[in-house]
Design an enzyme around this catalytic site. Sequence first.
Site, PDB file in Angstrom:
ATOM      1  N   CYS A  80       0.806  -1.228   0.000  1.00  5.94           N
ATOM      2  CA  CYS A  80       0.000   0.000   0.000  1.00  5.94           C
ATOM      3  C   CYS A  80       0.837   1.275   0.000  1.00  5.94           C
ATOM      4  O   CYS A  80       0.581   2.196  -0.771  1.00  5.94           O
ATOM      5  CB  CYS A  80      -1.003  -0.005   1.150  1.00  5.94           C
ATOM      6  SG  CYS A  80      -0.267   0.035   2.814  1.00  5.94           S
ATOM      7  N   HIS A 128      -2.371   0.938   6.883  1.00  2.76           N
ATOM      8  CA  HIS A 128      -2.843   0.836   5.500  1.00  2.76           C
ATOM      9  C   HIS A 128      -3.152   2.236   4.981  1.00  2.76           C
ATOM     10  O   HIS A 128      -3.700   3.064   5.698  1.00  2.76           O
ATOM     11  CB  HIS A 128      -4.094  -0.040   5.392  1.00  2.76           C
ATOM     12  CG  HIS A 128      -4.486  -0.296   3.966  1.00  2.76           C
ATOM     13  ND1 HIS A 128      -3.735  -1.096   3.140  1.00  2.76           N
ATOM     14  CD2 HIS A 128      -5.518   0.167   3.222  1.00  2.76           C
ATOM     15  CE1 HIS A 128      -4.309  -1.144   1.935  1.00  2.76           C
ATOM     16  NE2 HIS A 128      -5.390  -0.375   1.969  1.00  2.76           N
ATOM     17  N   HIS A 140      -6.250   1.614  -3.804  1.00  5.20           N
ATOM     18  CA  HIS A 140      -5.213   1.097  -2.911  1.00  5.20           C
ATOM     19  C   HIS A 140      -4.844  -0.310  -3.348  1.00  5.20           C
ATOM     20  O   HIS A 140      -5.364  -0.809  -4.347  1.00  5.20           O
ATOM     21  CB  HIS A 140      -5.716   1.104  -1.459  1.00  5.20           C
ATOM     22  CG  HIS A 140      -6.969   0.315  -1.255  1.00  5.20           C
ATOM     23  ND1 HIS A 140      -7.165  -0.510  -0.185  1.00  5.20           N
ATOM     24  CD2 HIS A 140      -8.097   0.190  -1.997  1.00  5.20           C
ATOM     25  CE1 HIS A 140      -8.349  -1.087  -0.264  1.00  5.20           C
ATOM     26  NE2 HIS A 140      -8.934  -0.669  -1.355  1.00  5.20           N
TER      27      HIS A 140
END
Length: 169
Positions: A80, A128, A140
């Site tokens: 990510c 994240h 993402h």
Amino acid sequence: MKTNRLRKSLLGMTLSVSLFASMTVMAAPHAAHAATSNTVSTASTSASTKAGSIISLGKRYLGVPYKFGSQKGTTRTFDCSSFTQYVYGQYGITLPRSSKEQSQVGTYVPRNQLQPGDLVFFYSPIHHVGIYIGNGKVMHTYGSPGVTITDMNSGWWSTHYKTARRVIK
């Protein structure tokens, strides 16, 4: 007869070009004045243009596999934070390597004021990050879908949203 017709055609084209050129010159000062009269709007347009470019570039990588700890600069796999670091980096925005570190740059943005191009963060503690692309969607990468677009206003993503940061100026 043909010579007369050719002269009329040339005269018509010359008049058309002259008319078009004079209209362009007359319109130009108004456009220039409007562009310089509102610098806040220009800055906002510049940021939204950059955000659009970042999002477009990110979409080129839809489906690229996820790999935790992907190397900085590689585009064959992403995790990510390497995804956001790479995409923003292509437009001159330097981000730290981890999502936790990325959550500390830029300026805080309340969830109800998100704009395309903002970084959005999930989990507590944060681990994240994704790119807000508008309409409640985040681009993402994670798990088996790789780089993907998700509705962050429903299900797991909605309940695990943590914060957002604006890094585009």
